[in-house]
Write a protein that holds these residues in place. Sequence first.
Motif, short mmCIF file in Angstrom:
data_model
loop_
_atom_site.label_atom_id
_atom_site.label_comp_id
_atom_site.label_asym_id
_atom_site.label_seq_id
_atom_site.Cartn_x
_atom_site.Cartn_y
_atom_site.Cartn_z
N GLN A 1 -4.59 -10.34 -3.42
CA GLN A 1 -4.25 -9.34 -2.40
C GLN A 1 -3.29 -8.33 -3.00
O GLN A 1 -2.38 -8.72 -3.76
CB GLN A 1 -3.55 -10.01 -1.21
CG GLN A 1 -4.39 -11.00 -0.42
CD GLN A 1 -3.48 -11.83 0.48
OE1 GLN A 1 -2.58 -12.50 0.00
NE2 GLN A 1 -3.75 -11.80 1.78
N ILE A 2 -3.44 -7.04 -2.63
CA ILE A 2 -2.55 -6.06 -3.27
C ILE A 2 -1.09 -6.27 -2.86
O ILE A 2 -0.18 -5.90 -3.59
CB ILE A 2 -2.99 -4.59 -3.05
CG1 ILE A 2 -3.06 -4.23 -1.56
CG2 ILE A 2 -4.30 -4.29 -3.78
CD1 ILE A 2 -3.24 -2.72 -1.32
N CYS A 3 -0.85 -6.91 -1.69
CA CYS A 3 0.56 -7.17 -1.30
C CYS A 3 1.21 -8.19 -2.24
O CYS A 3 2.44 -8.34 -2.22
CB CYS A 3 0.66 -7.64 0.15
SG CYS A 3 -0.15 -9.21 0.43
N ALA A 4 0.40 -8.86 -3.05
CA ALA A 4 0.98 -9.82 -4.01
C ALA A 4 1.44 -9.11 -5.28
O ALA A 4 2.14 -9.72 -6.10
CB ALA A 4 -0.02 -10.91 -4.33
N HIS A 5 1.05 -7.84 -5.47
CA HIS A 5 1.59 -7.06 -6.60
C HIS A 5 2.99 -6.58 -6.21
O HIS A 5 3.16 -5.97 -5.15
CB HIS A 5 0.69 -5.86 -6.91
CG HIS A 5 -0.69 -6.26 -7.35
ND1 HIS A 5 -0.93 -6.90 -8.54
CD2 HIS A 5 -1.90 -6.11 -6.76
CE1 HIS A 5 -2.23 -7.13 -8.67
NE2 HIS A 5 -2.83 -6.67 -7.59
N VAL B 1 3.67 -3.00 -4.80
CA VAL B 1 3.16 -2.75 -3.45
C VAL B 1 4.04 -3.48 -2.43
O VAL B 1 4.41 -2.93 -1.39
CB VAL B 1 1.69 -3.22 -3.33
CG1 VAL B 1 1.18 -3.10 -1.90
CG2 VAL B 1 0.79 -2.44 -4.29
N ARG B 2 4.37 -4.70 -2.76
CA ARG B 2 5.21 -5.52 -1.88
C ARG B 2 6.54 -4.83 -1.59
O ARG B 2 6.99 -4.73 -0.47
CB ARG B 2 5.45 -6.83 -2.64
CG ARG B 2 5.92 -8.00 -1.90
CD ARG B 2 5.95 -9.17 -2.88
NE ARG B 2 6.34 -10.38 -2.21
CZ ARG B 2 5.53 -11.10 -1.45
NH1 ARG B 2 4.27 -10.71 -1.29
NH2 ARG B 2 5.96 -12.18 -0.86
N HIS B 3 7.14 -4.30 -2.66
CA HIS B 3 8.43 -3.63 -2.49
C HIS B 3 8.28 -2.34 -1.69
O HIS B 3 9.15 -2.01 -0.86
CB HIS B 3 9.05 -3.33 -3.86
CG HIS B 3 9.63 -4.56 -4.50
ND1 HIS B 3 10.34 -4.52 -5.67
CD2 HIS B 3 9.60 -5.87 -4.13
CE1 HIS B 3 10.74 -5.75 -6.00
NE2 HIS B 3 10.28 -6.58 -5.08
N ALA B 4 7.22 -1.63 -1.92
CA ALA B 4 7.01 -0.38 -1.16
C ALA B 4 6.89 -0.68 0.32
O ALA B 4 7.44 0.04 1.17
CB ALA B 4 5.74 0.34 -1.66
N LEU B 5 6.18 -1.77 0.65
CA LEU B 5 6.03 -2.16 2.06
C LEU B 5 7.38 -2.51 2.68
O LEU B 5 7.70 -2.11 3.79
CB LEU B 5 5.10 -3.37 2.18
CG LEU B 5 3.61 -3.09 2.00
CD1 LEU B 5 2.85 -4.38 1.75
CD2 LEU B 5 3.06 -2.37 3.23
N VAL B 6 8.16 -3.26 1.93
CA VAL B 6 9.45 -3.70 2.47
C VAL B 6 10.41 -2.51 2.60
O VAL B 6 11.16 -2.40 3.58
CB VAL B 6 10.02 -4.82 1.57
CG1 VAL B 6 11.47 -5.11 1.93
CG2 VAL B 6 9.18 -6.08 1.74
N VAL C 1 3.18 1.98 8.92
CA VAL C 1 3.66 0.72 8.31
C VAL C 1 2.76 -0.44 8.74
O VAL C 1 2.34 -1.25 7.91
CB VAL C 1 5.13 0.45 8.70
CG1 VAL C 1 5.56 -0.94 8.24
CG2 VAL C 1 6.05 1.51 8.08
N ASP C 2 2.43 -0.51 10.02
CA ASP C 2 1.56 -1.59 10.50
C ASP C 2 0.21 -1.57 9.77
O ASP C 2 -0.29 -2.62 9.34
CB ASP C 2 1.30 -1.44 12.00
CG ASP C 2 2.48 -1.93 12.83
OD1 ASP C 2 3.39 -2.55 12.25
OD2 ASP C 2 2.50 -1.67 14.04
N TYR D 1 -3.50 -3.67 5.72
CA TYR D 1 -4.45 -3.34 4.65
C TYR D 1 -4.08 -4.08 3.36
O TYR D 1 -4.96 -4.57 2.64
CB TYR D 1 -4.43 -1.81 4.42
CG TYR D 1 -5.37 -1.35 3.35
CD1 TYR D 1 -6.70 -1.05 3.63
CD2 TYR D 1 -4.93 -1.21 2.02
CE1 TYR D 1 -7.57 -0.62 2.63
CE2 TYR D 1 -5.79 -0.79 1.02
CZ TYR D 1 -7.10 -0.50 1.33
OH TYR D 1 -7.96 -0.08 0.35
N SER D 2 -2.79 -4.16 3.09
CA SER D 2 -2.34 -4.77 1.82
C SER D 2 -2.71 -6.25 1.75
O SER D 2 -2.73 -6.83 0.66
CB SER D 2 -0.82 -4.60 1.67
OG SER D 2 -0.16 -5.48 2.57
#
Length: 401
Positions: free
Chosen positions: A295-299, A302-307, A279-280, A285-286
Amino acid sequence: MPNAGVFPASEDRIVSYFADEPSHVTQLRETIRRFMEREMPREAVRQWDRDRTFPMEVFRRLAATGVCGLTVEEEYGGVGHDIFAAVAVIDELSRRGMGIAGPYIHCAFYGGLNIGENGSESQRRAFLPRIARGEMLFAYGLSEPDVGGDLASVTMSARRDGDRVILNGTKRWCTGARFADSILCLVRSDSAAPRYQNLSFVLVPPHLPGVTIVDIDHLGIRYAATTDVIFEDVEVSIDDVLGGPEGWNQGWRMLAGPALDVEKLEITAVAYGIAAAAVDDAWAYSQERRQFGKQICAHQAVRHALVEAKTKLHACRHMLYHAAWLATQRRPCSVEASMAKLFIGDTAVDIVLACQRILGAYGCAEGYDMERYVRDICVMPIVGGSSNIQKNNIASRLRLP
Ligand SMILES: Cc1cc2nc3c(=O)[nH]c(=O)nc-3n(C[C@H](O)[C@H](O)[C@H](O)COP(=O)(O)OP(=O)(O)OC[C@H]3O[C@@H](n4cnc5c(N)ncnc54)[C@H](O)[C@@H]3O)c2cc1C
């Protein structure tokens, strides 16, 4: 409430806000993290994995901090039965795989817990002070070619001849047999006795005449060879039976007792630590990787997968440390330990695979740690009792007819 409405990104802050972690454990985590930065840099850990080994001198330096004594009572040279702290040590070390977490487990858990709980007084006096100093490593000889979950069916035989015990049979998947001072073998000690009353544990040094070790090639956890160990008329003393002569035919009681309940937590802490590292890495990376101009975390996907991964991890943390807290208090924790092994073993696989996808192709590249996390996490729902066996344990402990 500090920072109300903002869920802290860093796991440390989640701990300090929401979990009741003893302050000495938080300090211990900081010590271990400093140790890891100094002694276990990422590139070195990757090389250990490539070489399928671990550096004993690094483990010895870890032991010098006193952490091996966390599973050993003070009267035998340890710091007391602090399973919560010992689990925290494994959780932290496993952020860099099993390279040093593995030998720690072979010492403090396989050795410290089993000998502390089931050893004879002379075995405790002989082994525990050395275990507390990190001077002894043990391996588990439970599984056999035809015996996995159904451990009461082991066929490796132990025959008594006066004060001698003669061992014959094969143990499979014995991790660490090559470096262990002693293999803790589950054997059939009385073939005529009823099931569950015919088993013993025997401590067998692997260098004895008649012992042959053969490596098995397999996926994941490469810190040590996992092996077949063949025993042909290997002779030990009755004093090498765990518990001494009184331990003869007491193996099932030991296997079903508190030492192995607690012991489930060790592999569960590894699964948790690897998932936390994944996770870290995905979280970082995102924010570095940009695609389609951001940034891919803005998609959002991806954001939801991280959360989702972070949330599952948080649930895992509570289960792990609740069971560890019960174990430290010496309260019954059989159900909670099996639930933690089941839930965290399976959920950690989901978390790591989700994180691997966030890294895209780099999640499959040898030079990235994610690839190792994926290899290592796959064995977690299998080793130390499969997920199905944990379900059976929970159902029977909760007296489901
Ligand atoms: C890398 C690695 C390291 C290992 N290290 C060690 C070690 O150091 N020492 C050691 O002793 N062992 C070790 N093992 C063995 C490990 O503990 C066993 O693999 C595990 O106990 C499962 O046994 P098995 O693989 O024989 O599966 P089996 O027991 O044959 O089960 C196969 C499948 O059937 C399912 N199943 C079996 N019985 C039931 C049931 N009653 N109800 C529902 N489902 C069931 C299982 O869940 C599993 O999915 C290691 C294994 C690996 C892969």
